[in-house]
Motif scaffolding. Structure first.
Motif, PDB file in Angstrom:
ATOM      1  N   ASN A  65       4.095  11.355  43.244  1.00 51.42           N
ATOM      2  CA  ASN A  65       4.029  11.924  44.590  1.00 51.42           C
ATOM      3  C   ASN A  65       4.867  13.202  44.614  1.00 51.42           C
ATOM      4  N   ARG A  66       5.249  13.655  45.781  1.00 55.37           N
ATOM      5  CA  ARG A  66       6.021  14.891  45.884  1.00 55.37           C
ATOM      6  C   ARG A  66       7.439  14.751  45.334  1.00 55.37           C
ATOM      7  N   GLN A  67       7.893  13.523  45.176  1.00 53.67           N
ATOM      8  CA  GLN A  67       9.261  13.308  44.744  1.00 53.67           C
ATOM      9  C   GLN A  67       9.403  12.915  43.264  1.00 53.67           C
ATOM     10  N   PHE A  68       8.387  12.255  42.701  1.00 52.03           N
ATOM     11  CA  PHE A  68       8.574  11.619  41.402  1.00 52.03           C
ATOM     12  C   PHE A  68       7.541  12.039  40.354  1.00 52.03           C
ATOM     13  N   ILE A  69       8.050  12.206  39.125  1.00 53.86           N
ATOM     14  CA  ILE A  69       7.247  12.138  37.908  1.00 53.86           C
ATOM     15  C   ILE A  69       7.782  10.938  37.143  1.00 53.86           C
TER      16      ILE A  69
END
Length: 264
Positions: free
Chosen positions: A204-208
């Motif tokens: 998502n926008r926060q995690f890889i």
């Protein structure tokens, strides 16, 4: 049988590498051992092309890069060096991996797995043609094997094998390993484009996240997915409804580059 050519300036190092290769896999045959650019060039021009080459960078009459810059070689190369400083240049010269001496048998096995992956992806007919081979190597080698991060007053490389997740919050991107957290100046968008999509997913926008870290998946509100991980995260890792299908395919091991519906 896989024929392997060793190009190594020091006889002691060449013999040690030969023993490690033979012990790692009896199907690997050392078809030649040379110790200079000149001898390597003569060997390659007068013998059947090997399937794999190990090449020292610092040779008595030049560098391994000199050899591959002047001679079309239809074989993948694993470069070896005493330092990390030549790693980026190595991947511009047919490299599928870069080993820093001294390296362990486990690290050598990892190189062999990369080589096996390369052969599975492109096959023997592809690597038999130098032009097609160079194109194939560029596709495999475009992905990073490490990330440069900031630690105290230094810039250091972190092997991607040690990485658990990358997290964005409050305009800051941090790289997390099992034992530490590091700062990077790259964006998640830039980082995900340089990572092998077989191993990493933009959740998502926060995690890889790394494939090895996924321990469970469960349904979440609005047909989203909640990902269980082998490490604690600052907030829950949630896959959107739009990306849920691609995520499940990725977890199953389908080697397709995800097309994300949200990007930072």
């Amino acid at each position: 049988m896989t024929n392997v050519l060793i190009i190594e300036s020091k006889l002691q190092d060449a013999n040690a590498l030969k023993r490690m290769i033979e012990q790692a896999n009896p199907d690997y045959n050392i078809c030649g051992v040379v110790n200079s650019v000149k001898d390597a060039r003569n060997w390659i021009m007068n013998n059947k092309s090997p399937q794999l080459i190990f090449c020292d960078i610092q040779l008595p009459d030049g560098s391994g890069f000199d050899l591959f810059g002047s001679l079309p070689v239809a074989a993948p190369v694993i470069f070896c060096s005493n330092t990390q400083e030549h790693a980026f240049k190595a991947f511009e010269n047919n490299a599928i991996d870069y080993l820093v001496k001294p390296f362990s048998s486990d690290r050598l096995q990892k190189s062999f797995r990369k080589f096996t992956q390369f052969r599975q992806l492109f096959g023997q007919q592809t690597v038999s043609q130098a032009q097609d081979f160079n194109h194939a190597v560029s596709n495999v080698s475009k992905y990073k094997s490490s990330l440069l991060v900031y630690y105290q007053d230094k810039i250091i490389p972190i092997s991607l094998d040690k990485l658990d997740f990358i997290y964005y919050n409050n305009y800051q991107v941090n790289v997390h390993t099992q034992n530490a957290q590091y700062e990077t100046r790259d964006t998640l968008n830039s980082i995900i484009n340089s990572l092998n999509p077989h191993d990493f997913f933009r959740a998502n926008r926060q995690f890889i996240i790394h494939r090895k870290s996924v321990t469970s998946i469960q349904q979440y509100f609005g047909r989203k997915l909640l990902v269980g991980t082998s490490f604690p995260t600052p907030e829950p890792v949630i896959i959107s409804k739009a990306n849920a299908s691609e995520f499940l395919k990725w977890v199953e091991g389908l080697n397709k580059v995800p097309e994300y519906s949200v990007m930072h």
